[in-house]
Design an enzyme around this catalytic site. Sequence first.
Site, short mmCIF file in Angstrom:
data_model
loop_
_atom_site.label_atom_id
_atom_site.label_comp_id
_atom_site.label_asym_id
_atom_site.label_seq_id
_atom_site.Cartn_x
_atom_site.Cartn_y
_atom_site.Cartn_z
CB THR A 189 -0.94 -0.16 1.49
OG1 THR A 189 -2.26 -0.72 1.60
CG2 THR A 189 -1.63 0.96 1.58
CB THR A 240 0.21 0.66 5.08
OG1 THR A 240 0.74 -1.03 4.27
CG2 THR A 240 1.37 0.90 5.42
N GLY A 241 -1.42 -1.48 6.47
CA GLY A 241 -1.70 -2.87 6.97
C GLY A 241 -3.34 -3.66 7.64
N1 ASP Z 1 -4.29 -1.46 4.72
C1 ASP Z 1 -4.37 -2.38 3.31
C2 ASP Z 1 -5.61 -2.92 3.81
O1 ASP Z 1 -6.04 -3.15 4.40
C3 ASP Z 1 -3.85 -3.02 3.20
C4 ASP Z 1 -1.90 -2.87 3.47
O2 ASP Z 1 -1.54 -1.47 4.16
O3 ASP Z 1 -1.21 -3.81 3.07
O4 ASP Z 1 -6.61 -2.90 3.04
#
Ligand code: ASP
Length: 322
Positions: A189, A240-241
Amino acid sequence: MDLKTKITLGLMGIIVFAILTGSKDESVEFSIAIHGGAGTITRKNMTPGKENAYRSKLKETLNVGYSILNKGGTSLDAVEATIRIMENSELFNAGKGAVFTNAGTNELDASIMDGRNLKAGAVARVKTVKNPISAARKVMEETWHVMLSGDGADKFAKEQGLDIVDPNYFYTQRRWDSLKKIQVEKHGTVGCVALDKHGNLAAGTSTGGLTNKRWGRVGDSPIIGAGTYANNQTCAVSGTGQGEYFIRGNVAYDVSAIMEYKGKSVGEAAQNVIRKLSDKGGNGGIITMDSKGNISMPFNTAGMYRGFRKAGQAPEIFIYKN
Ligand code: ASP
């Protein structure tokens, strides 16, 4: 000294004072920070070629945002422009390079927020918009809504004259292979926070979500307060996460709330929020910036692609914990 000389000297003094104060740069020290996702990013899993590719793309991205801010451009323009570059790169899970859903499609989410007036825009589950961050900005500036989703959002983006692509544009072998292995690839992300010379903060986030997601799942990235937040009175945040944890924890807004209600610094507030995320069993990271350009980028995963550049300084890029 006669009166005429006194008046002449006095006037000269005023002129010198006016020149000196007039040439003083009263603008805010601008600043920009970006992330390209957090996750199991370790030295062991990295090749020198891959690491170089990430480092140089992050640097290129930061420099574009920096030059916009340096010329007096707005933080919103810097956020949109930097995220577009990362969306156009296959390295990140956003735009080209987005992960696949369980159905073998790509569904993209993005959001943007203006810290000056708390205006915000977002799109969720778009399938044909080349740069979802620009669609999010159009939602903010051209409608009275905050979030548009699915086919309606695609249609809106087209009507706004944004670049529309065939869904095949988002196909990349790497992400297809991840889906086939049913690997929940959690990183990639992208996000950006920026402070411009006019003292305005902005934040934006863009993602393909999680590999193998089903049933129209939407994560935190397009949700204002979860994945993105900006308020000139406090801070700008992009996360992000694991989106589900970010949504339940109102992660991005929580940083702002801790600053506002507890009077904490951006660094303390950001650390506090990541500690809470860990306590709840969630993984991820955030990039945060306050209205003085102070930056804090905590995460609880092995790594997070990230970097920042402050006025008059060189770009700094980091990938791993240390
Ligand atoms: N936060 C993003 C989601 O859950 C994914 C990510 O940041 O890797 O869609």
